[in-house]
Enzyme design. Sequence first.
Site, PDB file in Angstrom:
ATOM      1  N   SER A 162       3.698 -21.886  29.748  1.00  0.00           N
ATOM      2  CA  SER A 162       5.035 -21.391  30.141  1.00  0.00           C
ATOM      3  C   SER A 162       4.869 -20.234  31.113  1.00  0.00           C
ATOM      4  O   SER A 162       3.832 -19.542  31.091  1.00  0.00           O
ATOM      5  CB  SER A 162       5.792 -20.901  28.909  1.00  0.00           C
ATOM      6  OG  SER A 162       6.975 -20.221  29.296  1.00  0.00           O
ATOM      7  N   TYR A 175       6.783 -15.152  21.442  1.00  0.00           N
ATOM      8  CA  TYR A 175       6.618 -16.346  22.308  1.00  0.00           C
ATOM      9  C   TYR A 175       5.703 -16.014  23.492  1.00  0.00           C
ATOM     10  O   TYR A 175       4.810 -16.793  23.826  1.00  0.00           O
ATOM     11  CB  TYR A 175       8.000 -16.809  22.784  1.00  0.00           C
ATOM     12  CG  TYR A 175       8.006 -18.094  23.582  1.00  0.00           C
ATOM     13  CD1 TYR A 175       7.857 -19.333  22.955  1.00  0.00           C
ATOM     14  CD2 TYR A 175       8.166 -18.090  24.961  1.00  0.00           C
ATOM     15  CE1 TYR A 175       7.869 -20.526  23.682  1.00  0.00           C
ATOM     16  CE2 TYR A 175       8.193 -19.273  25.697  1.00  0.00           C
ATOM     17  CZ  TYR A 175       8.042 -20.485  25.049  1.00  0.00           C
ATOM     18  OH  TYR A 175       8.064 -21.664  25.782  1.00  0.00           O
TER      19      TYR A 175
HETATM   20  P1  NAP Z   1      12.208 -28.962  22.690  1.00  0.00           P
HETATM   21  O1  NAP Z   1      13.209 -29.656  23.526  1.00  0.00           O
HETATM   22  O2  NAP Z   1      12.654 -28.017  21.636  1.00  0.00           O
HETATM   23  O3  NAP Z   1      11.240 -30.078  22.023  1.00  0.00           O
HETATM   24  C1  NAP Z   1      10.195 -29.646  21.214  1.00  0.00           C
HETATM   25  C2  NAP Z   1       9.327 -30.836  20.849  1.00  0.00           C
HETATM   26  O4  NAP Z   1       8.204 -30.360  20.095  1.00  0.00           O
HETATM   27  C3  NAP Z   1      10.042 -31.847  19.967  1.00  0.00           C
HETATM   28  O5  NAP Z   1       9.545 -33.129  20.283  1.00  0.00           O
HETATM   29  C4  NAP Z   1       9.621 -31.424  18.570  1.00  0.00           C
HETATM   30  O6  NAP Z   1       9.651 -32.503  17.607  1.00  0.00           O
HETATM   31  C5  NAP Z   1       8.186 -31.002  18.826  1.00  0.00           C
HETATM   32  N1  NAP Z   1       7.654 -30.065  17.838  1.00  0.00           N
HETATM   33  C6  NAP Z   1       8.159 -28.880  17.440  1.00  0.00           C
HETATM   34  N2  NAP Z   1       7.371 -28.323  16.508  1.00  0.00           N
HETATM   35  C7  NAP Z   1       6.347 -29.182  16.301  1.00  0.00           C
HETATM   36  C8  NAP Z   1       5.219 -29.180  15.444  1.00  0.00           C
HETATM   37  N3  NAP Z   1       4.973 -28.166  14.597  1.00  0.00           N
HETATM   38  N4  NAP Z   1       4.383 -30.250  15.480  1.00  0.00           N
HETATM   39  C9  NAP Z   1       4.608 -31.289  16.318  1.00  0.00           C
HETATM   40  N5  NAP Z   1       5.664 -31.336  17.157  1.00  0.00           N
HETATM   41  C10 NAP Z   1       6.523 -30.294  17.141  1.00  0.00           C
HETATM   42  O7  NAP Z   1      11.212 -28.095  23.603  1.00  0.00           O
HETATM   43  P2  NAP Z   1      10.818 -28.266  25.157  1.00  0.00           P
HETATM   44  O8  NAP Z   1      11.699 -27.383  25.937  1.00  0.00           O
HETATM   45  O9  NAP Z   1      10.699 -29.705  25.512  1.00  0.00           O
HETATM   46  O10 NAP Z   1       9.374 -27.579  25.137  1.00  0.00           O
HETATM   47  C11 NAP Z   1       8.178 -28.340  25.156  1.00  0.00           C
HETATM   48  C12 NAP Z   1       7.031 -27.399  25.518  1.00  0.00           C
HETATM   49  O11 NAP Z   1       7.285 -26.823  26.795  1.00  0.00           O
HETATM   50  C13 NAP Z   1       6.872 -26.224  24.548  1.00  0.00           C
HETATM   51  O12 NAP Z   1       5.508 -25.935  24.408  1.00  0.00           O
HETATM   52  C14 NAP Z   1       7.575 -25.088  25.271  1.00  0.00           C
HETATM   53  O13 NAP Z   1       7.100 -23.838  24.872  1.00  0.00           O
HETATM   54  C15 NAP Z   1       7.226 -25.415  26.701  1.00  0.00           C
HETATM   55  N6  NAP Z   1       8.114 -24.835  27.696  1.00  0.00           N
HETATM   56  C16 NAP Z   1       9.451 -25.104  27.722  1.00  0.00           C
HETATM   57  C17 NAP Z   1      10.228 -24.540  28.730  1.00  0.00           C
HETATM   58  C18 NAP Z   1      11.705 -24.800  28.845  1.00  0.00           C
HETATM   59  O14 NAP Z   1      12.354 -24.148  29.675  1.00  0.00           O
HETATM   60  N7  NAP Z   1      12.285 -25.733  28.096  1.00  0.00           N
HETATM   61  C19 NAP Z   1       9.653 -23.695  29.677  1.00  0.00           C
HETATM   62  C20 NAP Z   1       8.302 -23.429  29.615  1.00  0.00           C
HETATM   63  C21 NAP Z   1       7.529 -24.016  28.636  1.00  0.00           C
HETATM   64  P3  NAP Z   1      11.028 -32.882  16.791  1.00  0.00           P
HETATM   65  O15 NAP Z   1      11.910 -33.611  17.769  1.00  0.00           O
HETATM   66  O16 NAP Z   1      10.553 -33.744  15.689  1.00  0.00           O
HETATM   67  O17 NAP Z   1      11.623 -31.574  16.351  1.00  0.00           O
END
Ligand code: NAP
Length: 271
Positions: A162, A175
């Site tokens: 991130s 975070y």
């Molecule tokens: P999201 O929409 O909240 O989705 C999270 C995903 O991770 C879901 O598939 C969830 O499964 C799974 N998950 C959560 N806890 C878990 C665990 N303990 N074991 C296995 N799977 C788990 O999040 P996102 O925005 O797509 O983020 C994905 C990644 O990108 C993360 O690492 C986040 O920090 C990073 N990121 C996001 C952003 C952003 O702006 N969105 C920016 C930078 C980095 P369930 O569906 O079963 O809950």
Amino acid sequence: MNPVALITGASRGIGRGIALELAPAGFDLVVNYAGNQAAAEKTSADCLAAARVGGKSIRAEICQADISLSADRAKLIQFTREQFGRLDLLVNNAGVAPNVRADILEAGEESFDRLIAINVKGPYFLTQLAARWMIEQLRTPHSALRNLQSAICNPKIVTVSSISAYTASTNRGDYCVAKAALSMLTPLYAARLAEHGINVYEIRPGIIATDMTGPVKEKYDKLIADGLTPIKRWGQPADIGKAVAAIALDLLPFSTGEVINVDGGFHLRRL
Ligand code: NAP
């Protein structure tokens, strides 16, 4: 025989976006999720459809596993072995934000421990398991992998970090600290695995439209409109998916340990 990608947290958001880009590229998929089985099943079905549109035939199997738990990480690797017998790409994507954004002068240890367990310990030790298996695969002289007609011959590892790895948000220090620590995973494994021909990459997303950023949508709408990012739009999960697909398709063969910013230019210093 298709190459195989294991994507953690592929039921929703960025992980789902990555799966949807790898499917038409002809990857069989392990769609990992933590608790949302219906979302994982939808991702799987949508991946099969996307592959068909791309003229490919793939499998996309779902697997529940909490990556913060040692037994679940082992289960995830074992599932991949049993279903596909090979692993070409690990994508460490799963991650969580704090349940409550709290000022660092107030925030408690419980949230810190949760984020370190899921966002750092999980991918660190899942990578260890995957890397051991990848090395074993490469050492097996008559493995199906070596006889493959596919262009994919070197396994790879991608970790989704991130912009929070280097950006101070004082209302979610846990975070930021977790993502900064996660960023060390890539140089470590890149240095260790290069001799085996396994390249390791970090994808560093900016502000991406997913469930994670849903609660702060209005705040970021305004920041983006006011010029926070040179490219004035939200990132989409497909933006990350395309970057992972470029790595998966071996388009960066002489790069390892690389950080790829997929952030609309957020990281640029401007004057
Ligand atoms: P999201 O929409 O909240 O989705 C999270 C995903 O991770 C879901 O598939 C969830 O499964 C799974 N998950 C959560 N806890 C878990 C665990 N303990 N074991 C296995 N799977 C788990 O999040 P996102 O925005 O797509 O983020 C994905 C990644 O990108 C993360 O690492 C986040 O920090 C990073 N990121 C996001 C952003 C952003 O702006 N969105 C920016 C930078 C980095 P369930 O569906 O079963 O809950």
